[in-house]
Motif scaffolding. Structure first.
Motif, short mmCIF file in Angstrom:
data_model
loop_
_atom_site.label_atom_id
_atom_site.label_comp_id
_atom_site.label_asym_id
_atom_site.label_seq_id
_atom_site.Cartn_x
_atom_site.Cartn_y
_atom_site.Cartn_z
N LEU A 132 0.83 -1.20 0.00
CA LEU A 132 0.00 0.00 0.00
C LEU A 132 0.87 1.25 0.00
CD1 LEU A 132 -2.77 1.33 0.22
CD2 LEU A 132 -2.66 1.04 2.69
N CYS A 133 1.96 1.24 0.77
CA CYS A 133 2.87 2.39 0.79
C CYS A 133 3.48 2.61 -0.59
CB CYS A 133 3.96 2.17 1.83
SG CYS A 133 3.39 2.16 3.54
N HIS A 134 3.95 1.54 -1.21
CA HIS A 134 4.58 1.66 -2.53
C HIS A 134 3.58 2.16 -3.58
CE1 HIS A 134 7.69 -1.51 -1.08
NE2 HIS A 134 8.10 -0.28 -0.82
N ALA A 135 2.30 1.78 -3.41
CA ALA A 135 1.30 2.19 -4.39
C ALA A 135 1.07 3.69 -4.39
CB ALA A 135 -0.02 1.46 -4.12
N VAL A 136 1.28 4.35 -3.25
CA VAL A 136 1.08 5.80 -3.17
C VAL A 136 2.42 6.54 -3.16
CG1 VAL A 136 -1.14 5.60 -2.02
CG2 VAL A 136 0.93 5.69 -0.64
N GLY A 137 3.49 5.83 -3.53
CA GLY A 137 4.80 6.49 -3.68
C GLY A 137 5.54 6.76 -2.40
N VAL A 138 5.35 5.94 -1.38
CA VAL A 138 6.01 6.14 -0.09
C VAL A 138 6.84 4.90 0.22
CG1 VAL A 138 5.67 6.47 2.39
CG2 VAL A 138 4.19 7.66 0.76
#
Length: 505
Positions: free
Chosen positions: A165-171
């Motif tokens: 989920l973090c990677h999906a929003v660029g974090v």
């Protein structure tokens, strides 16, 4: 010999008459039938001109609407039309799925529910067996609340399931582990220490009291990991130590962050002045009296977590990002106790990092695998309890994720202080989400939460028939909700990805 003819059967009117019924008679033909039809039409609908009455508000209709009369019992009408009303919750916030009772959309808006006086606090607690959609619903809530400007902090991702989920929003998640450069100081000042020199004396005093209270609660929780209960004298000594090390006790209004090794050294080798302030007759008497608490803190300096929580913090949270996650996945192999201690430290640090937000900002703090922290003793329970109590005033939404009620009640013996606090924590989460459970666990939930017999059967029956089903208890209102995922969300929320990769299609 002549064949005997079977007796003649009963006609349909006779059969209906034998059972107390009567079939409607055929409509009379001819003029009498037309006359009766006109009489019925006059009773059901008064005559009107084809273009309507020439009066304001009556309008015009080229074809008169037909009126059909049906007669049936209430059981039959209930099967034709359920006559169900809406769920009563405003359609604001994150759309999670649909209500199985009304087929309407189910929206989650914890802050709006508080403002509308539907609940008294915005906290949520999730119960459910693994694999029933609990984590999927939590992540769906987080992602969809981000669209409304909410900032998310995952205070300890033990299994690394929030990383996609973090990677999906660029974090990029913040990973803690042995050999990694990231350090977290659970005794950090946080935003309360910003612009300290410019603060008025009264404001410094108030903030110092909050900081010291958080530090002492955490230190008591870490001492309790080894089964040692900090005595009132130990608690007083801890308060004196942190006040001395931070520079607050020397006057002048100055304050600095301290570390756990500094607290350990001050207790292991106290000065004569510190022993006198703690009302011990000698230094040796203080060393002897606090030996057990001191040795318990030493595990963080020399134990499995050495190098993680014993130095100044090396990272800063970016509150401009939609989500921040502290991943503890690399500590999972060290055992439940080590992970529980890490969760306690991370939660205390997270609490410090979320202080002093601007009014109107929504912060969601996720506390997953809470059962690991609850087993650390009364100090850890009190720490979590304090966070839940302050959430309404601070504008935070605390999300607690557990498997079953025993996760909360296994903190101590029946009737103990720990169990009493854990039970009270249920009242601090006004929204309770219950996924599929075995009948015995559902009965425990019913007694702990106050479910009706019907809602208990939903948890033990209806919710088990499909993944993602849950009984939502919002205040005193109960809903049957099915979480719906979009095609883009399926790979982000799938917690069985590792199993599928290992076993194949």
């Amino acid at each position: 010999m002549a064949r005997r003819r079977p007796p003649a059967g009963r006609s349909l009117p006779q059969l209906a008459s034998d059972f107390g019924g009567q079939l409607p008679s055929a409509r009379p033909s001819g003029d009498s039938g037309r006359e009766r039809h006109r009489e019925e039409a006059a009773l059901l609908r008064p005559p009107a001109p084809a273009r309507g009455h020439a009066r304001p508000g009556h309008g015009w209709s080229p074809v008169a609407a037909p009126l059909v009369v049906y007669r049936a019992s209430t059981a039959e009408v209930g099967g034709i039309f359920p006559l169900l009303t809406a769920n009563g919750l405003p359609p604001t916030g994150a759309l999670i799925g649909y209500d199985a009772l009304t087929a309407g959309g189910f929206y989650v808006d914890p802050v709006g529910w508080v403002l509308n006086q539907i609940v008294t606090n915005p906290n949520l607690i999730f119960f459910g067996k693994p694999g029933q959609g609990k984590s999927t619903t939590v992540k769906a809530l987080l992602l969809r609340m981000m669209l409304f400007g909410a900032r998310v902090l995952v205070a300890g991702d033990v299994k690394g399931e929030y990383e996609p989920l973090c990677h999906a929003v660029g974090v990029e998640p913040i990973s803690l582990g042995l050999g990694l450069p990231v350090r977290i100081n659970p005794l950090d000042l946080g935003p309360l220490g910003q612009s300290w020199d410019q603060l008025p004396a009264a404001e410094r005093q108030a903030r110092a009291a909050l900081i010291f209270a958080r530090w002492v609660v955490l230190l008591k929780a870490l001492i309790g990991v080894r089964g040692i209960t900090a005595s009132p004298s130990d608690e007083s000594a801890l308060a004196m130590v942190v006040a001395e090390l931070s520079g607050w006790s020397r006057g002048g209004g100055q304050l600095r962050a301290v570390t756990i090794p500094e607290v350990y050294d001050a207790l292991a080798r106290p000065t004569a002045q510190l022993a006198e302030q703690c009302r011990y007759p000698s230094v040796q008497r203080m060393v002897d009296a606090t030996r057990q608490s001191t040795d318990a803190l030493g595990t963080l300096v020399r134990g499995a977590l050495a190098g993680l929580f014993d130095a100044p913090t090396t990272v800063r949270l970016d509150w401009n990002a939609p989500i921040q996650s502290l991943s503890l996945r690399r500590l999972n192999d060290l055992g439940d106790e080590v992970v529980g201690v890490a969760l306690a430290c991370v939660n205390s640090w997270s609490r410090a990092m979320t202080d002093l937000r601007r009014p109107g900002e929504i912060t969601i703090v996720v506390r997953d695998e809470v059962w690991r922290q609850m087993r650390l003793g009364v100090g850890a329970v009190q720490s979590l309890d304090a966070d839940l109590r302050l959430s309404r005033n601070d504008g935070e939404i605390q999300v607690i994720v557990a498997h079953k009620p025993s996760d909360l009640l296994a903190v101590g013996a029946a009737g103990s202080q720990e169990v009493a606090i854990a039970k009270d924590m249920m009242a601090l989460c006004d929204t309770k989400v219950m996924f599929a459970q075995d009948p015995t666990i559902a009965e425990e939930l019913a007694q702990l939460v106050g479910l009706t017999d019907i809602a208990r059967d939903w948890v033990a029956g209806w919710a088990r028939q499909r993944t993602g089903r849950a009984v939502w208890m919002v205040g005193d209102r109960v809903f049957k909700v099915t979480t719906v995922r979009t095609p883009l969300e399926v790979p982000l929320f799938d917690t069985n990805a590792a199993l599928k990769a290992e076993t194949g299609p």
